[in-house]
Design a protein around this motif. Structure first.
Motif, PDB file in Angstrom:
ATOM      1  N   GLN A 152     -37.493  33.450   0.069  1.00  0.00           N
ATOM      2  CA  GLN A 152     -37.084  34.715   0.391  1.00  0.00           C
ATOM      3  C   GLN A 152     -35.772  35.199  -0.108  1.00  0.00           C
ATOM      4  OE1 GLN A 152     -39.732  36.150   1.277  1.00  0.00           O
ATOM      5  NE2 GLN A 152     -40.969  34.338   1.577  1.00  0.00           N
ATOM      6  N   LEU A 153     -34.876  34.376  -0.297  1.00  0.00           N
ATOM      7  CA  LEU A 153     -33.223  34.651  -0.576  1.00  0.00           C
ATOM      8  C   LEU A 153     -33.434  35.119  -2.128  1.00  0.00           C
ATOM      9  CD1 LEU A 153     -31.016  31.827   0.671  1.00  0.00           C
ATOM     10  CD2 LEU A 153     -31.087  34.318   1.351  1.00  0.00           C
ATOM     11  N   PRO A 154     -34.039  34.594  -2.926  1.00  0.00           N
ATOM     12  CA  PRO A 154     -34.159  35.389  -4.337  1.00  0.00           C
ATOM     13  C   PRO A 154     -34.929  36.463  -4.054  1.00  0.00           C
ATOM     14  CG  PRO A 154     -35.752  33.220  -4.178  1.00  0.00           C
ATOM     15  CD  PRO A 154     -34.556  33.479  -2.963  1.00  0.00           C
ATOM     16  N   LEU A 155     -35.830  36.569  -3.562  1.00  0.00           N
ATOM     17  CA  LEU A 155     -36.821  37.959  -3.316  1.00  0.00           C
ATOM     18  C   LEU A 155     -35.797  39.070  -2.774  1.00  0.00           C
ATOM     19  CD1 LEU A 155     -39.733  39.142  -3.427  1.00  0.00           C
ATOM     20  CD2 LEU A 155     -39.718  38.643  -0.967  1.00  0.00           C
ATOM     21  N   PHE A 188     -41.423  41.832   9.186  1.00  0.00           N
ATOM     22  CA  PHE A 188     -41.228  40.582   8.461  1.00  0.00           C
ATOM     23  C   PHE A 188     -40.238  39.673   8.909  1.00  0.00           C
ATOM     24  CE2 PHE A 188     -43.336  42.791   4.700  1.00  0.00           C
ATOM     25  CZ  PHE A 188     -44.718  41.781   4.732  1.00  0.00           C
ATOM     26  N   THR A 189     -39.195  40.347   9.910  1.00  0.00           N
ATOM     27  CA  THR A 189     -38.357  39.193  10.344  1.00  0.00           C
ATOM     28  C   THR A 189     -38.972  38.695  11.592  1.00  0.00           C
ATOM     29  OG1 THR A 189     -36.268  40.903  10.075  1.00  0.00           O
ATOM     30  CG2 THR A 189     -36.030  39.309  12.060  1.00  0.00           C
ATOM     31  N   PHE A 231     -36.951  46.240  -1.169  1.00  0.00           N
ATOM     32  CA  PHE A 231     -35.740  45.444  -0.969  1.00  0.00           C
ATOM     33  C   PHE A 231     -35.570  45.282   0.752  1.00  0.00           C
ATOM     34  CE2 PHE A 231     -31.255  46.145   1.083  1.00  0.00           C
ATOM     35  CZ  PHE A 231     -30.767  44.899   0.847  1.00  0.00           C
ATOM     36  N   PHE A 232     -35.911  46.217   1.503  1.00  0.00           N
ATOM     37  CA  PHE A 232     -35.752  46.114   2.964  1.00  0.00           C
ATOM     38  C   PHE A 232     -37.022  45.128   3.375  1.00  0.00           C
ATOM     39  CE2 PHE A 232     -33.137  49.749   2.687  1.00  0.00           C
ATOM     40  CZ  PHE A 232     -32.084  49.390   3.393  1.00  0.00           C
ATOM     41  N   LEU A 233     -38.192  45.259   2.770  1.00  0.00           N
ATOM     42  CA  LEU A 233     -39.201  44.410   2.883  1.00  0.00           C
ATOM     43  C   LEU A 233     -38.682  42.631   2.587  1.00  0.00           C
ATOM     44  CD1 LEU A 233     -42.774  44.414   1.521  1.00  0.00           C
ATOM     45  CD2 LEU A 233     -41.687  42.386   0.933  1.00  0.00           C
ATOM     46  N   ALA A 234     -37.861  42.499   1.552  1.00  0.00           N
ATOM     47  CA  ALA A 234     -37.343  41.232   1.266  1.00  0.00           C
ATOM     48  C   ALA A 234     -36.130  40.924   2.134  1.00  0.00           C
ATOM     49  CB  ALA A 234     -36.870  41.193  -0.245  1.00  0.00           C
ATOM     50  N   LEU A 292     -38.000  39.318   5.151  1.00  0.00           N
ATOM     51  CA  LEU A 292     -38.290  38.023   4.861  1.00  0.00           C
ATOM     52  C   LEU A 292     -37.147  37.166   5.088  1.00  0.00           C
ATOM     53  CD1 LEU A 292     -40.846  39.176   1.852  1.00  0.00           C
ATOM     54  CD2 LEU A 292     -41.435  38.193   4.289  1.00  0.00           C
ATOM     55  N   SER A 293     -36.071  37.689   4.257  1.00  0.00           N
ATOM     56  CA  SER A 293     -34.908  36.588   4.406  1.00  0.00           C
ATOM     57  C   SER A 293     -34.305  36.191   5.796  1.00  0.00           C
ATOM     58  CB  SER A 293     -33.806  37.109   3.447  1.00  0.00           C
ATOM     59  OG  SER A 293     -34.398  37.307   2.046  1.00  0.00           O
ATOM     60  N   LEU A 294     -34.316  37.263   6.735  1.00  0.00           N
ATOM     61  CA  LEU A 294     -33.754  37.256   7.784  1.00  0.00           C
ATOM     62  C   LEU A 294     -34.704  36.280   8.751  1.00  0.00           C
ATOM     63  CD1 LEU A 294     -32.623  40.936   8.686  1.00  0.00           C
ATOM     64  CD2 LEU A 294     -31.171  38.764   8.293  1.00  0.00           C
TER      65      LEU A 294
END
Length: 465
Positions: free
Chosen positions: A71-74, A311-312, A445-448, A451-453
């Motif tokens: 998720q970080l690279p996403l 997604f969080t 971007f906010f989807l990603a 996912l990252s959070l």
């Protein structure tokens, strides 16, 4: 986005099928690596026996690191894609990303036959996950912007294809387990599947420009010119109808300055006094120019928050916590339990939640109930943590039975797919047609970000169990 009355038909639903396949292809990397936990844990066999006791030699926390490095690279590459997409052609971004994803899948397949020590295998796998999801981020952001130019139902079709990617991966894993072959052969067959899937996705994208329906909507210049022409004709008609003789009850003056052509009409419509209509090249260019990223964000921020929060919550426990749930019926069922009750149940219901938005769109995008329902999904986090997660250190097991875990997972996944799809399809409707691609890229971007959070939260939540 409203469909124009003179638009061609999507013959044979070919454009819809292409976007369904493209949606499926965007999430093949994440789903095939996530669902293959049994294979990776087998290669990272860190348990050795000492005096009849199992001793853990090295704990890699593969689930957590895989989720985070996916998720970080996403997040990073989606952010870059949101601001730089106009500098690199759409074909290079989409086709190029698919080619590199295919090459990385082939590399993963080849490594199955290459003996490697655990530390090196872990490092190579994490690097592959990082790069394959980096290209996946560029691909996903570009395709969300692309599908935002078409009628809304195609956004739902695209999201439905994304939902099916997980089901596709889960079924492939079940077939590999049920094949009865050795683990190496089963893994080989499993990872050949996304290679074929990615190749089909690339061919589907290359087919789009040849389809009349896709050409009509994806030709952005045609859209802007058509929209501007309609507006000019409407305003010109209003001026001409109010002044049939060009001079009665008013005057017409022409005063071009500095290369700007202005046609001014003054009429006396009644008690409200004179009104003026201005038609200038400067105004036309202003109408055609895209809004800034900040201006678009101000219009879609509620949908951006919703997709981030969904997604969080989802990634905070899936798969880092849910993949460690153990069945209450040990035996042969234990081999299939995680693949069925965790991955298959989640992905089938996530896909169903996304697909049902083609028929039901509730609440409406203007409703305050929509973000409230999204926030209420946080209740699933403690429910899943109280299932039979092993091993555990702090929290007690409240829900021992497999059925409880399965039902909670089904509702968890259904609500995730439903609200994500609604958020992503509502956002382009909140902006003008010319800004739909920017809105789609920002939403990705906010989807990603969500996912990252969620991936970052999975570390403390798993430790808390």
């Amino acid at each position: 986005m409203k469909e124009r009355t003179n638009a061609p038909q999507d013959r044979g639903c070919l454009v819809g099928i292409c976007f369904f396949i493209l949606g499926l292809g965007t999430l093949l990397p994440w789903n095939f690596f996530m669902t293959a936990l049994l294979y990776f844990q087998g290669r990272l066999n860190t348990t050795e026996w000492s005096n009849g006791t199992a001793v853990v030699r090295t704990e890699y926390y593969f689930n957590n690191w895989m989720t985070l490095l996916s998720q970080l690279p996403l997040l990073v590459f989606t952010l870059l894609n949101s601001f730089l997409y106009h500098r690199v052609s759409e074909t290079v971004r989409i086709a190029g990303s698919l080619v590199f994803i295919l090459l990385l899948f082939i590399l993963t397949t080849v490594l199955i036959k290459v003996p490697m020590d655990e530390d090196r295998f872990f490092s190579v796998t994490m690097a592959t996950i990082w790069f394959i999801n980096s290209f996946g981020a560029v691909l996903q952001g570009s395709l969300f912007g692309l599908v935002g130019l078409l009628p809304q139902k195609f956004s739902a079709i695209f999201m439905s294809g994304q939902g099916l990617a997980g089901t596709f991966a889960a079924i492939a894993m079940l077939l590999a387990i049920a094949s009865g072959t050795d683990s190496e052969t089963a893994a080989l067959g499993y990872f050949i599947t996304p290679c074929v899937g990615t190749l089909i996705t690339l061919l589907s994208y290359l087919l789009l420009p040849r389809l009349e329906f896709a050409q009509y909507y994806l030709d952005k210049r045609h859209q802007y010119e058509a929209g501007t022409t309609d507006e000019l004709l409407k305003e010109s008609s209003m001026v001409e109808n109010s002044k049939p003789n060009g001079h009665s009850n008013g005057s017409v003056t022409s005063s071009p300055t500095k290369g700007d052509v202005v046609a001014e009409a003054e009429v006396d419509p009644g008690p409200e006094g004179p009104k003026r209509a201005f038609l200038s090249l400067e105004q036309v260019e202003k109408g055609q120019a895209k809004a800034s990223v900040l201006e678009v964000f101000k219009k879609i921020w509620v949908m951006a928050f919703c997709v981030t929060f969904v997604f969080t919550v989802t990634l905070s426990v899936f798969p880092a916590v849910t993949a460690d749930v153990r069945t209450s019926f040990p035996g042969s069922w234990d081999r299939y339990f995680i693949s069925v009750c965790c991955f298959l149940v989640f992905n089938v219901n996530d896909w169903f939640g996304r697909t049902v938005t083609t028929l039901i769109r509730w609440p409406r995008k203007e409703s305050r109930l929509f973000p409230a329902l999204v926030i209420s999904r946080v209740v699933f986090v403690p429910l899943l943590m109280f299932c039979n997660v092993q091993s555990r250190s702090f929290l007690p097991v409240v829900f021992h039975h497999d059925a409880v875990f399965t039902v909670v997972m089904a509702l968890f996944a259904l609500s995730s797919g439903y609200f994500v799809c609604l958020s992503m399809s509502y956002a382009p409707q909140l902006v003008e047609q010319k800004d739909a691609e920017t809105a789609g890229a920002l939403m990705t971007f906010f989807l990603a970000l969500g996912l990252s959070l969620g991936a970052a939260l999975s570390f403390p939540l798993r430790a808390l169990v």
